[in-house]
Design a protein around this motif. Structure first.
Motif, mmCIF file in Angstrom:
data_model
loop_
_atom_site.group_PDB
_atom_site.id
_atom_site.type_symbol
_atom_site.label_atom_id
_atom_site.label_comp_id
_atom_site.label_asym_id
_atom_site.label_seq_id
_atom_site.Cartn_x
_atom_site.Cartn_y
_atom_site.Cartn_z
ATOM 1 N N GLU A 120 11.621 -34.023 51.352
ATOM 2 C CA GLU A 120 12.837 -34.655 50.831
ATOM 3 C C GLU A 120 12.909 -36.134 51.235
ATOM 4 O OE1 GLU A 120 15.201 -33.670 48.644
ATOM 5 O OE2 GLU A 120 13.854 -31.967 48.359
ATOM 6 N N MET A 121 12.569 -36.422 52.479
ATOM 7 C CA MET A 121 12.605 -37.813 52.949
ATOM 8 C C MET A 121 11.553 -38.664 52.247
ATOM 9 S SD MET A 121 15.146 -38.137 55.016
ATOM 10 C CE MET A 121 15.972 -37.034 53.883
ATOM 11 N N HIS A 122 10.403 -38.075 51.951
ATOM 12 C CA HIS A 122 9.359 -38.794 51.212
ATOM 13 C C HIS A 122 9.855 -39.134 49.804
ATOM 14 C CE1 HIS A 122 5.372 -40.098 50.103
ATOM 15 N NE2 HIS A 122 5.452 -39.340 49.024
ATOM 16 N N ALA A 123 10.486 -38.176 49.149
ATOM 17 C CA ALA A 123 11.036 -38.413 47.803
ATOM 18 C C ALA A 123 12.136 -39.477 47.861
ATOM 19 C CB ALA A 123 11.570 -37.113 47.210
ATOM 20 N N HIS A 124 12.985 -39.390 48.896
ATOM 21 C CA HIS A 124 14.058 -40.380 49.026
ATOM 22 C C HIS A 124 13.485 -41.764 49.289
ATOM 23 C CE1 HIS A 124 17.887 -42.180 49.741
ATOM 24 N NE2 HIS A 124 17.459 -42.638 50.907
ATOM 25 N N SER A 125 12.436 -41.849 50.096
ATOM 26 C CA SER A 125 11.851 -43.166 50.388
ATOM 27 C C SER A 125 11.342 -43.820 49.103
ATOM 28 C CB SER A 125 10.735 -43.076 51.431
ATOM 29 O OG SER A 125 9.580 -42.456 50.909
ATOM 30 N N LYS A 126 10.774 -43.040 48.200
ATOM 31 C CA LYS A 126 10.318 -43.589 46.916
ATOM 32 C C LYS A 126 11.495 -44.113 46.109
ATOM 33 C CE LYS A 126 6.074 -40.990 46.250
ATOM 34 N NZ LYS A 126 5.342 -40.058 45.372
ATOM 35 N N ARG A 127 12.602 -43.358 46.077
ATOM 36 C CA ARG A 127 13.797 -43.809 45.349
ATOM 37 C C ARG A 127 14.362 -45.084 45.979
ATOM 38 N NH1 ARG A 127 14.776 -38.086 45.291
ATOM 39 N NH2 ARG A 127 16.045 -38.301 47.170
ATOM 40 N N PHE A 128 14.407 -45.112 47.291
ATOM 41 C CA PHE A 128 14.951 -46.259 48.011
ATOM 42 C C PHE A 128 14.122 -47.511 47.719
ATOM 43 C CE2 PHE A 128 15.622 -49.096 51.561
ATOM 44 C CZ PHE A 128 16.972 -48.965 51.858
ATOM 45 N N ILE A 129 12.810 -47.399 47.843
ATOM 46 C CA ILE A 129 11.922 -48.543 47.621
ATOM 47 C C ILE A 129 12.002 -49.011 46.171
ATOM 48 C CG2 ILE A 129 9.499 -49.278 47.588
ATOM 49 C CD1 ILE A 129 9.184 -47.390 50.099
ATOM 50 N N ASP A 130 12.080 -48.079 45.228
ATOM 51 C CA ASP A 130 12.235 -48.445 43.815
ATOM 52 C C ASP A 130 13.521 -49.239 43.623
ATOM 53 O OD1 ASP A 130 11.549 -48.376 41.004
ATOM 54 O OD2 ASP A 130 13.161 -46.899 40.770
ATOM 55 N N ALA A 131 14.604 -48.802 44.247
ATOM 56 C CA ALA A 131 15.887 -49.497 44.134
ATOM 57 C C ALA A 131 15.812 -50.892 44.750
ATOM 58 C CB ALA A 131 16.993 -48.676 44.786
ATOM 59 N N VAL A 132 15.168 -51.016 45.911
ATOM 60 C CA VAL A 132 15.008 -52.326 46.544
ATOM 61 C C VAL A 132 14.229 -53.254 45.614
ATOM 62 C CG1 VAL A 132 13.803 -53.563 48.404
ATOM 63 C CG2 VAL A 132 15.215 -51.582 48.943
ATOM 64 N N ASN A 133 13.156 -52.733 45.024
ATOM 65 C CA ASN A 133 12.327 -53.544 44.144
ATOM 66 C C ASN A 133 13.051 -53.964 42.866
ATOM 67 O OD1 ASN A 133 10.151 -53.551 45.891
ATOM 68 N ND2 ASN A 133 9.248 -51.723 44.997
ATOM 69 N N ASN A 134 14.073 -53.229 42.480
ATOM 70 C CA ASN A 134 14.827 -53.554 41.266
ATOM 71 C C ASN A 134 16.097 -54.341 41.543
ATOM 72 O OD1 ASN A 134 13.215 -52.428 39.170
ATOM 73 N ND2 ASN A 134 13.716 -50.435 40.012
ATOM 74 N N VAL A 138 18.076 -58.618 47.366
ATOM 75 C CA VAL A 138 18.273 -57.604 48.402
ATOM 76 C C VAL A 138 18.533 -58.261 49.756
ATOM 77 C CG1 VAL A 138 15.836 -57.325 49.031
ATOM 78 C CG2 VAL A 138 17.378 -55.379 49.192
ATOM 79 N N SER A 139 19.249 -57.539 50.623
ATOM 80 C CA SER A 139 19.518 -58.040 51.975
ATOM 81 C C SER A 139 19.385 -56.880 52.962
ATOM 82 C CB SER A 139 20.925 -58.647 52.055
ATOM 83 O OG SER A 139 21.902 -57.634 52.102
ATOM 84 N N ASP A 140 19.603 -57.177 54.215
ATOM 85 C CA ASP A 140 19.551 -56.147 55.260
ATOM 86 C C ASP A 140 20.701 -55.154 55.146
ATOM 87 O OD1 ASP A 140 17.262 -56.963 57.097
ATOM 88 O OD2 ASP A 140 18.401 -58.829 56.998
ATOM 89 N N THR A 141 21.698 -55.440 54.319
ATOM 90 C CA THR A 141 22.832 -54.537 54.135
ATOM 91 C C THR A 141 22.576 -53.495 53.045
ATOM 92 O OG1 THR A 141 23.932 -56.020 52.560
ATOM 93 C CG2 THR A 141 24.479 -56.287 54.907
ATOM 94 N N PHE A 142 21.400 -53.520 52.428
ATOM 95 C CA PHE A 142 21.039 -52.545 51.390
ATOM 96 C C PHE A 142 20.884 -51.171 52.041
ATOM 97 C CE2 PHE A 142 18.490 -50.420 48.209
ATOM 98 C CZ PHE A 142 18.915 -50.980 47.017
ATOM 99 N N THR A 143 21.576 -50.162 51.507
ATOM 100 C CA THR A 143 21.563 -48.820 52.093
ATOM 101 C C THR A 143 21.193 -47.772 51.056
ATOM 102 O OG1 THR A 143 23.877 -48.403 51.572
ATOM 103 C CG2 THR A 143 23.408 -49.432 53.722
#
Length: 174
Positions: A120-134, A138-143
């Motif tokens: 689950e964390m691996h899948a979430h990390s992919k979603r998170f990184i995709d969101a950061v890239n889009n 982005v800043s350090d406040t991105f959650t």
């Protein structure tokens, strides 16, 4: 003010504000692009002399306009849990502050104790990184909350569209 982390440093911990007064100064994409073009902005920030801008030094003006007070419960640098991360701003304690700090190693140890959690964390990390890239800037406040909101609405937490994408979940490769 006591610095907790500074722009450009390698991130190693996620920070959650428990109490106290803290501030975050985001070094925006515009400022970074200005510095990369060699416009001398970084030299202004680091020199004893400063260029005056309407009676106010450029650095002082930038800090006054771009520094925000962080509220209790706010998270900074969650990205360190999901990817290699360099801080994109300055985080400082203005008064005595109490922080809940999550280190990369401890988080990895916790996640790897259970196969389902790890998946689950691996899948979430992919979603998170995709969101950061889009994200436009982005800043350090991105959650994770920002990432999930962006994925489902096409907007960030302030309701701003992300890189011209239509609302709704994306399919296929970017």
């Amino acid at each position: 003010c006591d610095p907790i982390f500074q722009d450009g440093e390698v991130g190693t911990h996620m920070h959650i504000i428990v109490s106290g007064e803290t501030t975050y100064l985001h070094c925006s994409k515009t400022v970074r692009d200005f510095v990369r073009r060699g416009s001398g902005f970084a030299n202004v920030f680091n020199s004893e002399s400063s260029i005056e801008m309407g009676g106010e030094a450029l650095e002082v003006r930038h800090r006054r306009l771009n520094t925000c007070t962080m509220k209790e419960g706010a998270a900074l640098s969650e990205a360190v849990l999901w990817t290699k991360w360099r801080h994109l701003g300055d985080f400082e304690a203005v008064s005595q502050a109490h922080l809940f700090v999550v280190g990369i190693e401890g988080f990895e140890d916790l996640v790897t104790t259970d196969v389902l959690v790890q998946q689950e964390m691996h899948a979430h990390s992919k979603r998170f990184i995709d969101a950061v890239n889009n994200c436009e800037d982005v800043s350090d406040t991105f959650t994770s909350e920002t990432a999930l909101l962006q994925r489902h609405t096409g907007c960030d937490t302030d309701g701003n569209r992300q890189r011209g994408r239509a609302p709704g979940p994306r399919t296929g490769r970017a």
